[in-house]
Design an enzyme around this catalytic site. Sequence first.
Site, PDB file in Angstrom:
ATOM      1  N   GLY A  11     -95.017  -7.839  52.817  1.00  0.00           N
ATOM      2  CA  GLY A  11     -94.917  -9.287  53.063  1.00  0.00           C
ATOM      3  C   GLY A  11     -93.541  -9.618  53.629  1.00  0.00           C
ATOM      4  N   GLY A 102     -90.772  -3.803  50.111  1.00  0.00           N
ATOM      5  CA  GLY A 102     -90.902  -3.714  48.662  1.00  0.00           C
ATOM      6  C   GLY A 102     -91.248  -2.300  48.209  1.00  0.00           C
ATOM      7  CB  THR A 125     -90.282  -8.522  48.290  1.00  0.00           C
ATOM      8  OG1 THR A 125     -91.238  -9.343  47.593  1.00  0.00           O
ATOM      9  CG2 THR A 125     -89.457  -7.799  47.225  1.00  0.00           C
ATOM     10  CG  ASP A 127     -93.236 -11.047  45.346  1.00  0.00           C
ATOM     11  OD1 ASP A 127     -93.421 -12.250  45.610  1.00  0.00           O
ATOM     12  OD2 ASP A 127     -93.954 -10.132  45.793  1.00  0.00           O
ATOM     13  CG  MET A 169     -96.904 -16.729  46.931  1.00  0.00           C
ATOM     14  SD  MET A 169     -96.645 -15.957  48.533  1.00  0.00           S
ATOM     15  CE  MET A 169     -98.320 -16.071  49.166  1.00  0.00           C
ATOM     16  N   GLY A 170     -95.083 -14.788  43.849  1.00  0.00           N
ATOM     17  CA  GLY A 170     -94.248 -13.889  43.049  1.00  0.00           C
ATOM     18  C   GLY A 170     -94.987 -12.610  42.719  1.00  0.00           C
ATOM     19  CB  ALA A 186     -91.365 -27.010  34.746  1.00  0.00           C
ATOM     20  CG  HIS A 215     -93.367 -38.128  35.543  1.00  0.00           C
ATOM     21  ND1 HIS A 215     -92.744 -39.271  35.097  1.00  0.00           N
ATOM     22  CD2 HIS A 215     -92.387 -37.277  35.909  1.00  0.00           C
ATOM     23  CE1 HIS A 215     -91.444 -39.118  35.189  1.00  0.00           C
ATOM     24  NE2 HIS A 215     -91.197 -37.915  35.673  1.00  0.00           N
TER      25      HIS A 215
END
Length: 324
Positions: A11, A102, A125, A127, A169-170, A186, A215
Amino acid sequence: MDRIGVLTSGGDAPGMNACIRAVTRAAISKGYEVVGFVKGYQGLLYNKYRSLTARDVSDIIHTGGTILGSDRCLEFKEWDNVGKGKQNCDELLLKGLVVIGGDGSFKGALDLTKAGLPCIGIPGTIDNDIGCTDYTIGYDTAMNTAMDMADKLRDTIQSHDRCAVVEVMGNKAGWIALNVGTAVGAMAIITMECDHTLEEIAGKMKAMNATGKHHFMVIVSEGVAKIQKTTVFEIADRLQAATGVETRATVFGHVLRGGNPTLRDRVSATQMGYHAVNLLDDGISKRVVGERGGFVVDYDIEEALKMTKDFDMNLYKIANDISL
Ligand code: F6P
């Protein structure tokens, strides 16, 4: 004149171009010619390459993607094809090859070293899932992109008193989710590395709702979907059903792989690319370059492929503890 080859594989990741530039210019400064293979190991296998001059890599340090193209080349897992690739490299008078990618890409580099071609791997990468390095090229940009997107999402969940469940992603690793989740405050971070139940998260949401918080942002690592075979859409439905808070799911997806690399990615890519060429020039092969405690290091590829790294449970605890 001896030549050094470079390719990007797997990737793509922001900062790969900065790394190609560093490899090319470091090699030229040491008297080598440089060959860039097109679309990773495919280029090596099918002799698709271009010569790279110092000017060819001008004006790319700040760009996303990879000027060489990238691919996950399954054919290169076959030993006969590794031999064919090695033969192509011999015909090009390659002294060595730098592989930016990777773990999967490093396996190809290992096979090529076994076939007799000196190779050096550089972790590229988003990730950050490579055991031998604290940091991979593209990771910082991807996290910042996700953070910006989550900030935008916050505007609308705030206006509508909603919950956003976001997949980042990851691959199977939760590094991006953990850091982005912390950076955007979060309410919950869901990754494969950490224990959590949706019931607990729903309970926490209800408790926070009762204290005036209306929220919420939940960041989910892609690994949860890959390994537990669940989706952010299912998670959103279940949270909405359990809490009564209107909930929407969003997948950030491949957007995280694009964009101009951050300063951190450009500098790391430059340092690692330069180091890789120095190794080849010193006659050293079969290494993966990495970063440890802020320093550039390198390890034997076979050892590097066996290394794992501990998830940052301390950061997870901090993020979790202060989500009230
Ligand atoms: O390894 C980078 C990565 O973007 C992962 O985060 C993701 O799981 C995977 O590649 C996606 O691969 P593809 O681009 O082939 O869909």
